[in-house]
Design a protein around this motif. Structure first.
Motif, PDB file in Angstrom:
ATOM      1  N   PHE A 105     -36.396  74.715  17.813  1.00  0.00           N
ATOM      2  CA  PHE A 105     -37.239  75.358  16.798  1.00  0.00           C
ATOM      3  C   PHE A 105     -38.223  76.312  17.456  1.00  0.00           C
ATOM      4  CE2 PHE A 105     -41.257  75.255  14.313  1.00  0.00           C
ATOM      5  CZ  PHE A 105     -40.810  75.904  13.163  1.00  0.00           C
ATOM      6  N   ALA A 106     -38.822  75.871  18.569  1.00  0.00           N
ATOM      7  CA  ALA A 106     -39.774  76.724  19.285  1.00  0.00           C
ATOM      8  C   ALA A 106     -39.099  78.017  19.748  1.00  0.00           C
ATOM      9  CB  ALA A 106     -40.376  75.974  20.476  1.00  0.00           C
ATOM     10  N   LYS A 107     -37.878  77.913  20.269  1.00  0.00           N
ATOM     11  CA  LYS A 107     -37.144  79.107  20.716  1.00  0.00           C
ATOM     12  C   LYS A 107     -36.862  80.046  19.539  1.00  0.00           C
ATOM     13  CE  LYS A 107     -36.301  78.751  25.195  1.00  0.00           C
ATOM     14  NZ  LYS A 107     -36.720  79.777  26.170  1.00  0.00           N
ATOM     15  N   GLU A 108     -36.514  79.449  18.402  1.00  0.00           N
ATOM     16  CA  GLU A 108     -36.229  80.248  17.207  1.00  0.00           C
ATOM     17  C   GLU A 108     -37.479  81.025  16.760  1.00  0.00           C
ATOM     18  OE1 GLU A 108     -35.917  79.307  12.558  1.00  0.00           O
ATOM     19  OE2 GLU A 108     -34.893  77.851  13.838  1.00  0.00           O
ATOM     20  N   VAL A 109     -38.633  80.325  16.777  1.00  0.00           N
ATOM     21  CA  VAL A 109     -39.899  80.962  16.394  1.00  0.00           C
ATOM     22  C   VAL A 109     -40.244  82.068  17.387  1.00  0.00           C
ATOM     23  CG1 VAL A 109     -42.399  80.587  16.208  1.00  0.00           C
ATOM     24  CG2 VAL A 109     -40.807  78.978  15.140  1.00  0.00           C
ATOM     25  N   MET A 110     -40.083  81.786  18.687  1.00  0.00           N
ATOM     26  CA  MET A 110     -40.401  82.801  19.702  1.00  0.00           C
ATOM     27  C   MET A 110     -39.519  84.032  19.554  1.00  0.00           C
ATOM     28  SD  MET A 110     -41.346  80.822  23.252  1.00  0.00           S
ATOM     29  CE  MET A 110     -40.404  79.317  23.137  1.00  0.00           C
ATOM     30  N   LYS A 111     -38.242  83.815  19.271  1.00  0.00           N
ATOM     31  CA  LYS A 111     -37.323  84.941  19.114  1.00  0.00           C
ATOM     32  C   LYS A 111     -37.748  85.800  17.927  1.00  0.00           C
ATOM     33  CE  LYS A 111     -32.397  86.081  18.806  1.00  0.00           C
ATOM     34  NZ  LYS A 111     -31.017  85.550  18.694  1.00  0.00           N
ATOM     35  N   ALA A 112     -38.105  85.142  16.813  1.00  0.00           N
ATOM     36  CA  ALA A 112     -38.526  85.875  15.614  1.00  0.00           C
ATOM     37  C   ALA A 112     -39.831  86.626  15.860  1.00  0.00           C
ATOM     38  CB  ALA A 112     -38.688  84.903  14.446  1.00  0.00           C
ATOM     39  N   ALA A 113     -40.710  86.026  16.683  1.00  0.00           N
ATOM     40  CA  ALA A 113     -42.018  86.637  16.953  1.00  0.00           C
ATOM     41  C   ALA A 113     -41.990  87.586  18.146  1.00  0.00           C
ATOM     42  CB  ALA A 113     -43.049  85.530  17.191  1.00  0.00           C
ATOM     43  N   GLN A 114     -40.806  87.721  18.763  1.00  0.00           N
ATOM     44  CA  GLN A 114     -40.616  88.585  19.946  1.00  0.00           C
ATOM     45  C   GLN A 114     -41.549  88.195  21.102  1.00  0.00           C
ATOM     46  OE1 GLN A 114     -41.017  92.469  17.843  1.00  0.00           O
ATOM     47  NE2 GLN A 114     -38.874  92.792  18.466  1.00  0.00           N
ATOM     48  N   VAL A 115     -41.646  86.888  21.282  1.00  0.00           N
ATOM     49  CA  VAL A 115     -42.460  86.337  22.372  1.00  0.00           C
ATOM     50  C   VAL A 115     -41.597  86.226  23.621  1.00  0.00           C
ATOM     51  CG1 VAL A 115     -43.582  84.216  23.169  1.00  0.00           C
ATOM     52  CG2 VAL A 115     -44.107  85.128  20.915  1.00  0.00           C
ATOM     53  N   PRO A 116     -42.088  86.679  24.782  1.00  0.00           N
ATOM     54  CA  PRO A 116     -41.278  86.615  26.004  1.00  0.00           C
ATOM     55  C   PRO A 116     -41.016  85.179  26.455  1.00  0.00           C
ATOM     56  CG  PRO A 116     -43.525  87.360  26.492  1.00  0.00           C
ATOM     57  CD  PRO A 116     -43.399  87.318  25.003  1.00  0.00           C
ATOM     58  N   THR A 117     -39.742  84.848  26.655  1.00  0.00           N
ATOM     59  CA  THR A 117     -39.340  83.518  27.092  1.00  0.00           C
ATOM     60  C   THR A 117     -37.965  83.623  27.737  1.00  0.00           C
ATOM     61  OG1 THR A 117     -39.075  81.192  26.392  1.00  0.00           O
ATOM     62  CG2 THR A 117     -38.275  82.889  24.871  1.00  0.00           C
ATOM     63  N   ALA A 118     -37.536  82.569  28.413  1.00  0.00           N
ATOM     64  CA  ALA A 118     -36.219  82.581  29.061  1.00  0.00           C
ATOM     65  C   ALA A 118     -35.102  82.537  28.026  1.00  0.00           C
ATOM     66  CB  ALA A 118     -36.105  81.392  30.005  1.00  0.00           C
ATOM     67  N   ASP A 119     -33.998  83.196  28.340  1.00  0.00           N
ATOM     68  CA  ASP A 119     -32.805  83.100  27.497  1.00  0.00           C
ATOM     69  C   ASP A 119     -32.307  81.661  27.531  1.00  0.00           C
ATOM     70  OD1 ASP A 119     -30.770  83.849  25.848  1.00  0.00           O
ATOM     71  OD2 ASP A 119     -29.531  84.740  27.426  1.00  0.00           O
ATOM     72  N   ALA A 120     -31.809  81.158  26.400  1.00  0.00           N
ATOM     73  CA  ALA A 120     -31.384  79.754  26.332  1.00  0.00           C
ATOM     74  C   ALA A 120     -30.227  79.602  25.357  1.00  0.00           C
ATOM     75  CB  ALA A 120     -32.548  78.862  25.910  1.00  0.00           C
ATOM     76  N   ARG A 121     -29.464  78.538  25.553  1.00  0.00           N
ATOM     77  CA  ARG A 121     -28.407  78.147  24.626  1.00  0.00           C
ATOM     78  C   ARG A 121     -28.619  76.683  24.247  1.00  0.00           C
ATOM     79  NH1 ARG A 121     -27.867  82.725  25.613  1.00  0.00           N
ATOM     80  NH2 ARG A 121     -26.046  83.953  26.222  1.00  0.00           N
ATOM     81  N   ILE A 122     -28.296  76.363  23.008  1.00  0.00           N
ATOM     82  CA  ILE A 122     -28.371  74.969  22.555  1.00  0.00           C
ATOM     83  C   ILE A 122     -26.966  74.393  22.613  1.00  0.00           C
ATOM     84  CG2 ILE A 122     -28.937  73.444  20.629  1.00  0.00           C
ATOM     85  CD1 ILE A 122     -30.811  75.858  19.721  1.00  0.00           C
ATOM     86  N   VAL A 123     -26.828  73.260  23.319  1.00  0.00           N
ATOM     87  CA  VAL A 123     -25.515  72.625  23.467  1.00  0.00           C
ATOM     88  C   VAL A 123     -25.597  71.165  23.045  1.00  0.00           C
ATOM     89  CG1 VAL A 123     -24.922  74.184  25.358  1.00  0.00           C
ATOM     90  CG2 VAL A 123     -25.847  71.918  25.873  1.00  0.00           C
ATOM     91  N   HIS A 124     -24.423  70.589  22.768  1.00  0.00           N
ATOM     92  CA  HIS A 124     -24.378  69.195  22.320  1.00  0.00           C
ATOM     93  C   HIS A 124     -23.430  68.338  23.157  1.00  0.00           C
ATOM     94  CE1 HIS A 124     -25.672  71.585  18.788  1.00  0.00           C
ATOM     95  NE2 HIS A 124     -26.506  70.587  18.620  1.00  0.00           N
ATOM     96  N   THR A 125     -22.641  68.984  23.996  1.00  0.00           N
ATOM     97  CA  THR A 125     -21.673  68.240  24.809  1.00  0.00           C
ATOM     98  C   THR A 125     -21.719  68.726  26.252  1.00  0.00           C
ATOM     99  OG1 THR A 125     -19.871  69.813  24.469  1.00  0.00           O
ATOM    100  CG2 THR A 125     -20.136  68.063  22.805  1.00  0.00           C
TER     101      THR A 125
END
Length: 425
Positions: A105-125
């Motif tokens: 959720f934090a990554k989603e908010v940062m992306k929408a707000a154009q906040v600088p952060t590391a690229d990331a992927r969400i995985v389940h396996t």
């Protein structure tokens, strides 16, 4: 004023200590507190996540104010529920606490707000994780999406460390439901720093900077922990950098949450990596950090209750906070085995002697009292905190305090604030 403080760690002892120091007539209650808070407050037999128990006590005792320390009760909606009972409560509502409760959720908010952060992927396996790491390459960072007491992060600098992380996250299920979703994040180079800010939904008032030491051993070696020490200020956080963090990170996130109908009130903690391309967000916490709080509040020269009230009332723009110029250092003393399995019940000696050293205060974290003896009752046991004329003096005072204290199998780092000392050299 009758104040309820929820939590039992060093952060909560530091909050209680500051409130008591500001106004000794405050009537303080801690749920559940520890052996340190017991000296200045009434400890309650209620865990921080016993929401029904805390609400029942509140309805009977009617406190004037509440402060929620840890993330778990915030993510359970305790601030919402206490506010509904008419108690002014310092801490974000459940919807805002998702910023810490879910890294996705934090990554989603940062992306929408154009906040600088590391690229990331969400995985389940494990298969998805391996495919992502083939794309990102090593080094890489694995993070449990949910709450894992500050330990659900593996920084993998080598293939061997990545394989160990894969075991922890996917084979041994070391982080439980918190790792039902896992973030695979690109590794960022730079120096870490923490910026905590008071937020009233609209206005932002940053506190002094701090730097945490997450790894267990000297030289930032060993496993991640909840934090083995901290110091304030962090020299890497210049005034220009502060301005960037406020305008490009804190403000956009608070505004993005507001766009989603979420009013953020309380402390917003940005864990940052100061890269060659500017500050980037490693994580957000929705409360005071631990052990950063011990160092930061040791420098707060005006009453803590004032910005807390202003956050709740939406008047932070009219609030003035004063800080001491003296640096502060907190050295965490932990139980043997931490951050893995550890034993409880070891007698602790020397706390009073440590606190006789000018500038030293010992914040209790994992302690209890048995008879007349303070004993260990957690992984991180004490936070020996000291101020000084400069950072070198503060470090010296803190370790003078540490050397007075003894308990079986104690462990601590001997290099807290080494980056600041190296800059100073």
């Amino acid at each position: 004023m009758k104040i309820l403080i929820i939590g039992n760690g060093g952060r909560e002892h530091a909050i209680a200590w500051k409130l008591h120091k500001d106004e000794p007539s405050h009537q303080l209650f801690c749920a559940p507190g520890n052996a340190g808070t017991a000296r200045i407050a009434t400890n309650l037999p209620l865990s921080a996540t016993d929401v029904p128990g805390i609400l029942a006590w509140t309805e009977t005792e009617k406190p004037d104010f509440a402060v929620i320390g840890p993330e778990a009760p915030l993510c359970l909606g305790l601030a919402d529920k206490l506010t509904a009972l008419g108690v002014p409560t310092f801490g974000p509502v459940e919807a805002a606490a998702r910023l810490e409760g879910s890294k996705a959720f934090a990554k989603e908010v940062m992306k929408a707000a154009q906040v600088p952060t590391a690229d990331a992927r969400i995985v389940h396996t494990a298969e998805e994780a391996r495919a992502t790491v083939r794309e990102f390459g090593i080094p890489v960072v694995l993070k449990a999406d949910g709450l894992a007491a500050g330990k659900g992060v593996s920084v993998c600098m080598t293939e061997a460390e990545f394989e160990k992380a894969m075991e922890d996250f996917f084979l041994d299920n070391k982080f439980g439901k918190a790792a039902d979703s896992v973030l695979i994040e690109q590794y960022l180079e730079g120096e870490e720093a923490s910026v905590l800010a008071f937020v009233d939904g609209t206005h932002i008032l940053p506190m002094v900077s701090a730097q945490d030491h997450k790894r267990l051993r000297d030289g930032d070696e060993g496993p991640n922990t909840g934090g083995m020490g901290a110091y304030s200020p962090a020299p890497a956080m210049t005034e220009d950098m502060f301005a960037v963090v406020e305008s490009q990170i804190l403000k956009p996130v608070v505004e993005e949450l507001q766009r989603r109908g979420i009013t953020y009130k309380g402390v917003l903690y940005a864990g940052l990596m100061l890269t060659a391309n500017g500050p980037k967000v490693l994580e957000f916490n929705c409360r005071f950090g631990d052990p950063e709080t011990q160092a930061v509040l040791a420098r707060l020269a005006s009453p803590l209750i004032e910005p807390m009230r202003a956050c709740i009332e939406g008047t932070l723009d009219r609030c003035t906070v004063k800080w001491s110029e003296k640096p502060a250092v907190c050295v965490v003393m932990a139980a043997g085995g931490y951050p893995g399995a550890y034993e409880k019940g070891a007698p602790i000696d020397g706390i009073d002697e440590a606190e006789h050293i000018p500038g030293v205060v010992v914040f209790h974290a994992g302690t209890a009292r048995k008879g007349g003896q303070v004993i260990t009752d957690g992984g991180r046991v004490l936070g020996v905190t000291a101020t000084g004329a400069d950072i070198r003096d503060a470090v010296r005072n803190a370790y003078r305090g540490v050397l007075k204290i003894k308990f079986d199998q104690q462990q601590y780092r001997t290099d807290i604030a080494y980056r600041a000392l190296n800059r100073d050299a």
